[in-house]
Design an enzyme around this catalytic site. Structure first.
Site, short mmCIF file in Angstrom:
data_model
loop_
_atom_site.label_atom_id
_atom_site.label_comp_id
_atom_site.label_asym_id
_atom_site.label_seq_id
_atom_site.Cartn_x
_atom_site.Cartn_y
_atom_site.Cartn_z
CB ALA A 147 44.89 45.59 37.62
CB VAL B 229 40.05 42.31 40.45
CG1 VAL B 229 40.44 43.25 41.60
CG2 VAL B 229 39.26 43.07 39.40
CE LYS B 230 48.76 39.33 41.31
NZ LYS B 230 50.15 39.76 41.25
CB ILE B 231 41.30 39.92 45.94
CG1 ILE B 231 40.36 40.54 44.90
CG2 ILE B 231 40.76 40.05 47.35
CD1 ILE B 231 39.83 41.92 45.23
#
Ligand code: G3P
Length: 217
Positions: A57, A83-85
């Protein structure tokens, strides 16, 4: 190589997981916006309950402190949330801190092996190379996957390589041959992977022969 499904559509995720070939899910703000969820966090929790593997996400803030807040909230939704960064200096600062906190990250919007190297050095769990978008721009997207895999292997870097922005079944085969750890695949392409006209013909012929046998007295 593992397969993830690249969608935020609950029906597609449920169906893809039922086939037994998908072990994770990736989303991005565009895919999430398409689903018009009333409650994004509830949707992430629901998706995370559908698969054993990671569910990516994306944090949408552009500054490190806000990214960190978002990332901690997303990671707290379920144990398998990753977590997509985005691949920016602010993003990699966040990745370094999140790695120290034990939060898994997927560095997204990677378009070169140099960017992939930076992400891995910052402590990313995964890097997502956008193969299709590179191809669309006239580059060889899969070459970036190949280079990244080679660099990570040669220098014993822990980050996993995700072949993302997959457009067709051949991309999946090429990603596997290139040594990608994961290909994250749109639902439509997953369906295409199953199909072969000789399989359909074969089933038809076996069935016809069997029915002929059954019809004999
Ligand atoms: O989720 C990231 C990536 O797979 C997006 O693909 O088709 O928008 O280039 P695409």
């Amino acid at each position: 190589m593992r397969l993830y499904v690249d969608t935020a559509n609950l029906k597609e995720i449920r169906e893809a997981v039922s086939w037994g070939v998908v072990s994770g899910v990736t989303t991005n703000p565009t895919l999430v916006a398409r689903e018009k969820f009333a409650d994004f966090h509830a949707a992430v929790r629901e998706i995370a309950g559908m698969v054993e593997g990671p569910v990516s996400a994306e944090a949408v803030s552009l500054e490190t402190p806000a990214m960190l807040d978002e990332a901690r909230t997303l990671a707290g939704l379920a144990p398998n949330v990753m977590v997509k960064i985005p691949m920016t200096p602010a993003g990699l600062r966040a990745v370094r801190q999140l790695a120290a906190e034990g939060i898994a990250t997927n560095v997204t919007l990677v378009f070169s092996a140099a960017q992939a190297l930076l992400a891995a050095l910052a402590g990313a769990t995964c890097v997502s190379v956008f193969v299709g978008r590179l191809d669309d721009a006239g580059h060889d997207g899969m070459e970036v996957v190949r280079e990244t895999v080679e660099i990570f292997e040669r220098h014993a870097l822990d980050a996993q390589v995700i072949a993302a922005s997959i457009r067709h079944p051949l991309h999946v085969v090429q990603a596997a041959l290139a040594g990608a750890d994961v290909a994250t695949v749109p639902f439509k392409v997953l369906e295409q992977l199953f199909r072969h006209p000789l399989t359909d013909q074969g089933i038809e012929r076996f069935l016809a022969d069997w029915q002929e046998l059954a019809a004999k007295p």
